[in-house]
Design a protein around this motif. Structure first.
Motif, PDB file in Angstrom:
ATOM      1  N   GLY A 237      35.290  25.642  12.701  1.00  0.00           N
ATOM      2  CA  GLY A 237      34.031  26.203  12.241  1.00  0.00           C
ATOM      3  C   GLY A 237      32.897  26.142  13.230  1.00  0.00           C
ATOM      4  N   ALA A 238      33.138  25.639  14.439  1.00  0.00           N
ATOM      5  CA  ALA A 238      32.062  25.574  15.427  1.00  0.00           C
ATOM      6  C   ALA A 238      31.674  26.988  15.858  1.00  0.00           C
ATOM      7  CB  ALA A 238      32.507  24.764  16.637  1.00  0.00           C
ATOM      8  N   PHE A 239      30.370  27.243  15.918  1.00  0.00           N
ATOM      9  CA  PHE A 239      29.841  28.544  16.341  1.00  0.00           C
ATOM     10  C   PHE A 239      29.353  28.380  17.781  1.00  0.00           C
ATOM     11  CE2 PHE A 239      26.975  32.043  16.863  1.00  0.00           C
ATOM     12  CZ  PHE A 239      27.423  33.039  16.016  1.00  0.00           C
ATOM     13  N   ILE A 240      29.831  29.232  18.662  1.00  0.00           N
ATOM     14  CA  ILE A 240      29.517  29.076  20.089  1.00  0.00           C
ATOM     15  C   ILE A 240      28.697  30.255  20.588  1.00  0.00           C
ATOM     16  CG2 ILE A 240      30.493  28.997  22.407  1.00  0.00           C
ATOM     17  CD1 ILE A 240      32.777  27.356  21.313  1.00  0.00           C
ATOM     18  N   VAL A 241      27.490  29.939  21.061  1.00  0.00           N
ATOM     19  CA  VAL A 241      26.643  30.906  21.743  1.00  0.00           C
ATOM     20  C   VAL A 241      26.744  30.576  23.233  1.00  0.00           C
ATOM     21  CG1 VAL A 241      24.353  31.907  21.991  1.00  0.00           C
ATOM     22  CG2 VAL A 241      25.096  31.018  19.764  1.00  0.00           C
ATOM     23  N   ALA A 242      27.506  31.380  23.949  1.00  0.00           N
ATOM     24  CA  ALA A 242      27.726  31.148  25.374  1.00  0.00           C
ATOM     25  C   ALA A 242      26.602  31.781  26.190  1.00  0.00           C
ATOM     26  CB  ALA A 242      29.073  31.715  25.794  1.00  0.00           C
ATOM     27  N   VAL A 243      26.492  31.374  27.439  1.00  0.00           N
ATOM     28  CA  VAL A 243      25.501  31.932  28.361  1.00  0.00           C
ATOM     29  C   VAL A 243      26.185  32.190  29.701  1.00  0.00           C
ATOM     30  CG1 VAL A 243      23.401  31.477  29.681  1.00  0.00           C
ATOM     31  CG2 VAL A 243      23.498  30.854  27.276  1.00  0.00           C
ATOM     32  N   ASN A 244      26.091  33.420  30.183  1.00  0.00           N
ATOM     33  CA  ASN A 244      26.568  33.728  31.528  1.00  0.00           C
ATOM     34  C   ASN A 244      25.604  33.136  32.546  1.00  0.00           C
ATOM     35  OD1 ASN A 244      28.940  35.342  30.990  1.00  0.00           O
ATOM     36  ND2 ASN A 244      27.564  36.926  30.235  1.00  0.00           N
ATOM     37  N   CYS A 245      26.153  32.530  33.582  1.00  0.00           N
ATOM     38  CA  CYS A 245      25.325  31.802  34.541  1.00  0.00           C
ATOM     39  C   CYS A 245      24.505  32.742  35.421  1.00  0.00           C
ATOM     40  CB  CYS A 245      26.194  30.912  35.417  1.00  0.00           C
ATOM     41  SG  CYS A 245      26.963  29.555  34.513  1.00  0.00           S
ATOM     42  N   SER A 246      23.230  32.428  35.537  1.00  0.00           N
ATOM     43  CA  SER A 246      22.348  33.149  36.459  1.00  0.00           C
ATOM     44  C   SER A 246      22.032  32.304  37.681  1.00  0.00           C
ATOM     45  CB  SER A 246      21.038  33.519  35.751  1.00  0.00           C
ATOM     46  OG  SER A 246      20.353  32.345  35.323  1.00  0.00           O
ATOM     47  N   HIS A 247      22.575  31.092  37.717  1.00  0.00           N
ATOM     48  CA  HIS A 247      22.274  30.143  38.791  1.00  0.00           C
ATOM     49  C   HIS A 247      23.504  29.288  39.033  1.00  0.00           C
ATOM     50  CE1 HIS A 247      20.370  26.825  40.974  1.00  0.00           C
ATOM     51  NE2 HIS A 247      20.854  26.007  40.069  1.00  0.00           N
ATOM     52  N   ALA A 248      23.957  29.237  40.269  1.00  0.00           N
ATOM     53  CA  ALA A 248      25.096  28.386  40.633  1.00  0.00           C
ATOM     54  C   ALA A 248      24.581  27.065  41.186  1.00  0.00           C
ATOM     55  CB  ALA A 248      25.973  29.083  41.668  1.00  0.00           C
ATOM     56  N   GLY A 249      25.085  25.972  40.666  1.00  0.00           N
ATOM     57  CA  GLY A 249      24.677  24.666  41.157  1.00  0.00           C
ATOM     58  C   GLY A 249      25.279  24.369  42.523  1.00  0.00           C
ATOM     59  N   GLY A 250      24.724  23.388  43.185  1.00  0.00           N
ATOM     60  CA  GLY A 250      25.185  23.039  44.520  1.00  0.00           C
ATOM     61  C   GLY A 250      26.600  22.505  44.569  1.00  0.00           C
ATOM     62  N   THR A 251      27.144  22.071  43.429  1.00  0.00           N
ATOM     63  CA  THR A 251      28.511  21.554  43.404  1.00  0.00           C
ATOM     64  C   THR A 251      29.453  22.412  42.565  1.00  0.00           C
ATOM     65  OG1 THR A 251      27.939  20.068  41.555  1.00  0.00           O
ATOM     66  CG2 THR A 251      27.745  19.176  43.789  1.00  0.00           C
ATOM     67  N   CYS A 252      28.997  23.584  42.132  1.00  0.00           N
ATOM     68  CA  CYS A 252      29.835  24.474  41.319  1.00  0.00           C
ATOM     69  C   CYS A 252      30.924  25.130  42.172  1.00  0.00           C
ATOM     70  CB  CYS A 252      28.985  25.574  40.683  1.00  0.00           C
ATOM     71  SG  CYS A 252      27.828  25.021  39.423  1.00  0.00           S
ATOM     72  N   PHE A 253      32.136  25.256  41.604  1.00  0.00           N
ATOM     73  CA  PHE A 253      33.187  26.029  42.261  1.00  0.00           C
ATOM     74  C   PHE A 253      34.089  26.708  41.219  1.00  0.00           C
ATOM     75  CE2 PHE A 253      34.545  21.637  41.894  1.00  0.00           C
ATOM     76  CZ  PHE A 253      35.903  21.649  41.583  1.00  0.00           C
ATOM     77  N   CYS A 254      33.462  27.224  40.150  1.00  0.00           N
ATOM     78  CA  CYS A 254      34.230  27.855  39.082  1.00  0.00           C
ATOM     79  C   CYS A 254      34.936  29.122  39.551  1.00  0.00           C
ATOM     80  CB  CYS A 254      33.339  28.145  37.878  1.00  0.00           C
ATOM     81  SG  CYS A 254      32.002  29.316  38.191  1.00  0.00           S
ATOM     82  N   VAL A 255      34.379  29.816  40.542  1.00  0.00           N
ATOM     83  CA  VAL A 255      35.039  31.018  41.057  1.00  0.00           C
ATOM     84  C   VAL A 255      36.413  30.661  41.620  1.00  0.00           C
ATOM     85  CG1 VAL A 255      34.947  32.789  42.850  1.00  0.00           C
ATOM     86  CG2 VAL A 255      32.917  32.318  41.484  1.00  0.00           C
ATOM     87  N   SER A 256      36.500  29.541  42.338  1.00  0.00           N
ATOM     88  CA  SER A 256      37.781  29.104  42.899  1.00  0.00           C
ATOM     89  C   SER A 256      38.805  28.825  41.805  1.00  0.00           C
ATOM     90  CB  SER A 256      37.592  27.840  43.739  1.00  0.00           C
ATOM     91  OG  SER A 256      36.752  28.069  44.856  1.00  0.00           O
ATOM     92  N   MET A 257      38.340  28.291  40.675  1.00  0.00           N
ATOM     93  CA  MET A 257      39.251  27.920  39.592  1.00  0.00           C
ATOM     94  C   MET A 257      39.463  29.062  38.595  1.00  0.00           C
ATOM     95  SD  MET A 257      39.631  25.086  40.961  1.00  0.00           S
ATOM     96  CE  MET A 257      40.929  24.489  39.880  1.00  0.00           C
ATOM     97  N   LYS A 258      38.813  30.209  38.852  1.00  0.00           N
ATOM     98  CA  LYS A 258      38.925  31.389  37.985  1.00  0.00           C
ATOM     99  C   LYS A 258      38.476  31.077  36.554  1.00  0.00           C
ATOM    100  CE  LYS A 258      42.636  33.519  40.705  1.00  0.00           C
ATOM    101  NZ  LYS A 258      42.529  32.550  41.807  1.00  0.00           N
ATOM    102  N   THR A 259      37.408  30.311  36.447  1.00  0.00           N
ATOM    103  CA  THR A 259      36.876  29.931  35.130  1.00  0.00           C
ATOM    104  C   THR A 259      35.436  30.399  34.919  1.00  0.00           C
ATOM    105  OG1 THR A 259      36.178  27.793  36.030  1.00  0.00           O
ATOM    106  CG2 THR A 259      38.359  27.891  35.000  1.00  0.00           C
TER     107      THR A 259
END
Length: 377
Positions: free
Chosen positions: A155-177
């Motif tokens: 029953g959890a309702f999820i309001v997601a947000v597409n990122c407009s800012h990449a953090g200095g330690t983010c690498f989600c593109v590499s992990m395809k996430t």
């Protein structure tokens, strides 16, 4: 809006529409959890409306470094992920399982009966949606289901947000996430800020999301709206703070369990377990019992544990992993290699938390690169 839109369709709302969205969730008796400012960080906590969001704040992150900063605009979601993940609510750090009460020569076992609200999560990023999907696989995907997790997840309702800012330690593109959300949400927002015009392009991900959107002051998204949202996500993807080459990584680590890197990292690692505490996919726990001094009551609790603690692998003959080298190697190779054997996917979503919140700045992407560069071809 004149009619309920369908899954996959897009609309546009303003700040008033976002406020109405949060109000609509509260009317439906959801417990609203979202980003807010506390203790010089952006954390997930109970919120009442848009006034509680970290408007105008962002963050700077690097190895062993997190700093809250003022932005030069009025974005509500202009930050990368903070120290918490959503597992704090779905797989809580401490959980009472049952307690026992003594009555003379007998005792009663009283199961924990939690009165749980339905959660509504605001601001869930793409990497975090993938992390929730991984924990769903761990706790719900096999014969043995974790009922405590299921009660929170259902029953959890999820309001997601597409990122407009990449953090200095983010690498989600590499992990395809990420950075764009793909599945697992009810509504997904892309924040668009052009001058004084502040709006959100909303993608519908579920029937309940469509029903709620129909109650909001909104209009159907135009081609220009969709292009603006896509450009924001593309800009984020092009500015990742880190990257990791994942081709053949599972086998690479399996072939290099005796690599000299493990000795090098052991000299720096404090085995403090920070990386596992902030990781959105780590799920290890321990069970502990405690009684009162009069021995009238006892309670069993489940708490987060970590493969970095000596007790975690303790057997009657002693700890299986009694060195920092063996414990760091276990964590990293499980996350990036043997997780595939268990669950068919990597255990890392590229959120970068383990890098940011490591006190000595150990960087998992650099450790992978060091092994790859030095390993026999």
């Amino acid at each position: 809006m004149p009619q309920i839109m369908q899954m996959g369709e897009h609309a546009v709302i303003g700040l008033d529409g976002l406020e109405a969205l949060l109000a609509g969730l509260k009317r439906r008796d959801y417990r609203l959890i979202g980003p807010t400012l506390r203790d010089q960080a952006i954390v997930y906590d109970d919120i009442g409306g848009t006034a509680d969001l970290p408007q105008g704040f962002g963050d700077e992150q690097d190895g062993g470094r997190y700093r809250l900063v003022r932005r030069g605009d009025a974005r509500l979601f202009g930050y990368a992920v903070g120290p918490q993940s959503w597992k704090h609510y779905l797989h809580p750090p401490m959980l009472s399982l049952w307690r026992a009460e003594r009555h003379g020569q007998s005792f009663d076992i009283i199961e924990s009966e939690e009165i749980l609200p339905r959660f509504a999560f605001l601001g869930v990023r793409a990497c975090e949606l993938n992390a929730i999907a991984l924990q769903d696989r761990v706790f719900l995907g096999d014969e043995y289901v974790d009922l405590h997790y299921r009660r929170r997840r259902d029953g959890a309702f999820i309001v997601a947000v597409n990122c407009s800012h990449a953090g200095g330690t983010c690498f989600c593109v590499s992990m395809k996430t990420g950075p764009k959300v793909a599945a697992g949400f009810d509504l997904a927002l892309t924040e668009v800020l052009v001058g004084d015009a502040h709006s959100f392009v909303v993608e519908i991900g579920s029937a309940e999301g469509a029903e709620l959107l129909a109650e909001l002051p909104a209009r159907k998204a135009s081609a220009e709206d969709l292009a603006a949202a896509a450009a924001i996500v593309a800009g984020t993807a092009a500015n990742m703070g880190r990257d990791m080459e994942t081709e053949g990584l599972q086998d690479l680590l399996a072939r290099n369990l005796d690599h000299k890197l493990w000795d090098d990292v052991a000299q720096r690692c404090l085995t403090c377990a920070n990386c596992t505490m902030v990781c959105p996919t780590c799920f290890c726990t321990s069970v502990e019992d405690a009684s009162d001094l009069a021995a009238e009551t006892a309670e069993r609790k489940r708490r987060w544990d970590s493969c970095f603690t000596m007790d975690f692998s303790h057997l009657p003959g002693g700890s299986v992993r009694n060195s920092a080298k063996s414990r760091y190697r276990q964590w990293m190779t499980h996350k990036l290699s043997t997780w595939f054997d268990q669950f068919g996917t990597s255990g890392c979503v590229g959120c970068g938390r383990c890098i940011t919140w490591c006190p000595v700045g150990i960087d998992i992407t650099e450790e992978v690169r060091a092994i790859r560069d030095d390993a026999p071809k």
